[in-house]
Design an enzyme around this catalytic site. Structure first.
Site, PDB file in Angstrom:
ATOM      1  N   TYR A  13       1.113  -1.289  -0.090  1.00 17.40           N
ATOM      2  CA  TYR A  13      -0.019   0.247   0.050  1.00 17.40           C
ATOM      3  C   TYR A  13       0.602   1.477   0.277  1.00 17.40           C
ATOM      4  O   TYR A  13       0.552   2.438  -0.033  1.00 17.40           O
ATOM      5  CB  TYR A  13      -0.670  -0.094   1.093  1.00 17.40           C
ATOM      6  N   ILE A  14       2.306   0.972   0.837  1.00 11.96           N
ATOM      7  CA  ILE A  14       2.915   2.759   0.902  1.00 11.96           C
ATOM      8  C   ILE A  14       3.967   2.145  -0.798  1.00 11.96           C
ATOM      9  O   ILE A  14       3.668   3.761  -1.117  1.00 11.96           O
ATOM     10  CB  ILE A  14       3.323   2.605   1.899  1.00 11.96           C
ATOM     11  N   THR A  85       4.809  -4.272   8.918  1.00 10.17           N
ATOM     12  CA  THR A  85       5.385  -4.578  10.651  1.00 10.17           C
ATOM     13  C   THR A  85       4.406  -4.895  11.038  1.00 10.17           C
ATOM     14  O   THR A  85       3.818  -4.396  12.210  1.00 10.17           O
ATOM     15  CB  THR A  85       6.605  -3.191  11.478  1.00 10.17           C
ATOM     16  N   VAL A 164       0.825   8.358   5.259  1.00 13.53           N
ATOM     17  CA  VAL A 164      -0.798   8.818   4.133  1.00 13.53           C
ATOM     18  C   VAL A 164      -1.789   8.481   4.760  1.00 13.53           C
ATOM     19  O   VAL A 164      -1.689   7.433   5.431  1.00 13.53           O
ATOM     20  CB  VAL A 164      -0.695   8.062   2.484  1.00 13.53           C
ATOM     21  N   LYS A 215       5.529   9.717  14.794  1.00 13.28           N
ATOM     22  CA  LYS A 215       4.483   8.474  13.885  1.00 13.28           C
ATOM     23  C   LYS A 215       4.239   7.651  14.635  1.00 13.28           C
ATOM     24  O   LYS A 215       2.528   7.626  14.561  1.00 13.28           O
ATOM     25  CB  LYS A 215       5.806   7.139  12.443  1.00 13.28           C
ATOM     26  N   ARG A 222      -4.954   9.782  18.218  1.00 11.72           N
ATOM     27  CA  ARG A 222      -5.742   9.099  16.992  1.00 11.72           C
ATOM     28  C   ARG A 222      -6.732   8.062  17.303  1.00 11.72           C
ATOM     29  O   ARG A 222      -7.739   7.774  17.871  1.00 11.72           O
ATOM     30  CB  ARG A 222      -5.519   8.831  15.577  1.00 11.72           C
ATOM     31  N   CYS A 269      -2.886   0.734  11.016  1.00  9.26           N
ATOM     32  CA  CYS A 269      -1.801   0.752  11.072  1.00  9.26           C
ATOM     33  C   CYS A 269      -2.689   1.998  12.390  1.00  9.26           C
ATOM     34  O   CYS A 269      -1.393   1.116  14.146  1.00  9.26           O
ATOM     35  CB  CYS A 269      -2.178   2.899  10.817  1.00  9.26           C
TER      36      CYS A 269
END
Ligand code: SAJ
Length: 437
Positions: A13-14, A85, A164, A215, A222, A269
């Site tokens: 995805y990244i 990860t 992102v 990060k 959140r 995430c």
């Protein structure tokens, strides 16, 4: 630093959007993935990930010859490590009687080891994968030094997390601010030279461990805020309050910004990263661990609501479960609360027909999936919205009423207009709204 050629380790995805964006800006890019199937798919001109705009940019990059894909890295000016990860499924840490999850750093280790034979003096290596604090210094640097070169002296090493939002990756890659933490100031500067090729947002340089903390702090912040929204939803349910109304009113206060409650927190995430802090310092992370536990248990709260809507028992009920992705308008099913809820419904005896419009072919061991919305709705006793996909927000209740015998709808995301559904003959239930409370 002058950079003409890069290797991007990991085409997920990244990695894939990053590799294609660098290629679109004229760099020679080698995209590396250990998964042969991903390489074969890309070589056939196909893309294995659903993300708005990605197919176009990948196709253009491959066609121009600027992006090549391979299972092995080759010599380059810079290397970017963008591998997953996750955490271990079956082994846990323990502190003061509470369990916590452990980061699985095997992909980062393997990708770093793969770079060692092709690492040359003057190269830059950037780790992008979200990692526990001190990974760049304590894990990545020592592996790369097996090359005989010294980190910070013979080659440059930096940590620059991706930040992102899935669903908006291509825009955010370019527009978001970027933090680059160098092992040395020269490493940070080289990282800045690399990302300045396409990043339009501010690029902030710092040291590697600060960048790692930044990060994890962002996603933990959140997670904790979603946890309190979820706990408020449980309280509203207890007290007979509509949490959505209560939050809208509270958010009129200039210093209050409560997030949305929902059926749980998923994805790769926010539901993972806070554990990196807990694992690294269990004695200092009581609040972070508690927030994780609240969000991880939220699918059970959603299940209780669905059970209530089903009249107290789900046994034998046919449930059309709409949406399996971890959030709206993506196809990513990793750590998805919707998948967990579909499984819990089946365990409670329901006959589940789950439908994910962005991945209709996905199969699961614990419950049945339907290939189309119509197939999911047909014969249903109960319709449950698990994900707020755009296509579900615009469902016309009158049309749905003609496609299913169900006359009860449960909305775990607050995307439906209850009045319109009631007018079409449905009884409506919404997470955080308890009519009997
Ligand atoms: N969710 C709620 N209520 C909310 C917001 C989200 O229940 O008010 C749920 C979503 O449904 C989903 C989960 O939380 O299941 C996470 O969704 P998200 O949209 O908040 O975040 P992600 O996981 O898609 O992306 C996050 C982003 N981080 C932040 O916003 C701080 C993104 O910028 C990061 O790059 C990404 O994590 C990452 O890769 O770390």
């Amino acid at each position: 630093m002058k950079i003409d050629k890069i290797c991007v380790m990991g085409l997920g995805y990244i990695g894939l959007p990053t590799a294609s964006t660098f290629a679109a800006h004229g760099l020679e890019v080698v995209g590396v993935d250990v998964n042969q199937q991903i390489i074969a798919t890309l070589r056939n001109g196909d893309v294995h990930i659903q993300e708005p705009g990605l197919r176009t940019i990948v196709e253009a990059a491959l066609k121009s010859g600027k992006l090549r894909v391979s299972t092995k890295p080759e010599e380059a000016d810079a290397f970017i490590i963008a591998v997953p990860t996750p955490f271990y499924e079956d082994s846990f840490g323990e502190h003061a009687g509470a369990r916590f999850k452990l980061a699985d750093m095997r992909a980062v280790t393997a990708a770093t080891e793969a770079i060692v034979p092709v690492l040359r003096k003057g190269n830059l290596v950037v780790l992008e994968s979200t990692s526990p604090p001190r990974t760049t210094i304590d894990l990545v640097a020592p592996i790369l030094e097996r090359s005989g070169l010294r980190a910070g002296a013979d080659f440059l090493l930096a940590y620059s997390p991706e930040r992102v939002l899935p669903g908006q990756i291509l825009r955010e890659l370019i527009e978001n601010a970027r933090v680059i933490g160098g092992l040395t100031p020269e490493s940070a500067q080289a990282g800045r030279d690399l990302y300045a090729i396409f990043v339009k947002g501010e690029i902030v340089t710092t040291d590697a461990t600060t960048a790692e903390m930044v990060k994890i702090m962002e996603n933990t912040y959140r997670d904790v805020n979603i946890a309190i929204a979820n706990e408020f939803a449980r309280l509203a349910d207890r007290f007979g309050v509509d949490i959505w109304e209560a939050i809208a009113i509270a958010n009129l206060h200039p210093r209050v910004k409560i997030l949305h409650p929902g059926p749980g927190v998923g994805g790769h995430c926010i539901s993972v990263d806070p554990w990196f802090f807990v694992e690294a310092a269990p004695d200092l992370t009581t609040l972070i661990a508690a927030a994780r536990q609240v969000n991880d248990s939220q699918p059970h709260f959603a299940l209780a609501l669905i059970e209530r809507a089903a009249g107290g028992t789900l046994a034998g009920k046919k449930v059309a479960a709409l949406g399996l992705a971890f959030k709206e308008d993506v196809d990513d099913l990793r750590e998805s609360p919707a998948v967990e809820i579909a499984g819990l419904l089946a365990q409670a005896g329901a006959d589940v027909r789950a439908f994910e419009p962005n991945k209709p072919e996905a199969q699961f061991a614990g419950f049945t999936t339907a290939p189309t919305l119509e197939a999911a709705l047909q014969d249903a006793d109960l319709v449950v919205i698990l994900v707020g996909h755009a296509g579900f927000k615009t469902l016309d209740p009158q049309t749905v009423a003609g496609q299913t015998p169900a006359r009860c709808v449960v909305d775990t995301r607050r995307i439906l207009d209850p009045a319109a559904w009631q007018a079409a003959g449905f009884e409506t239930f919404c997470l955080g709204v308890n009519k009997e409370g």
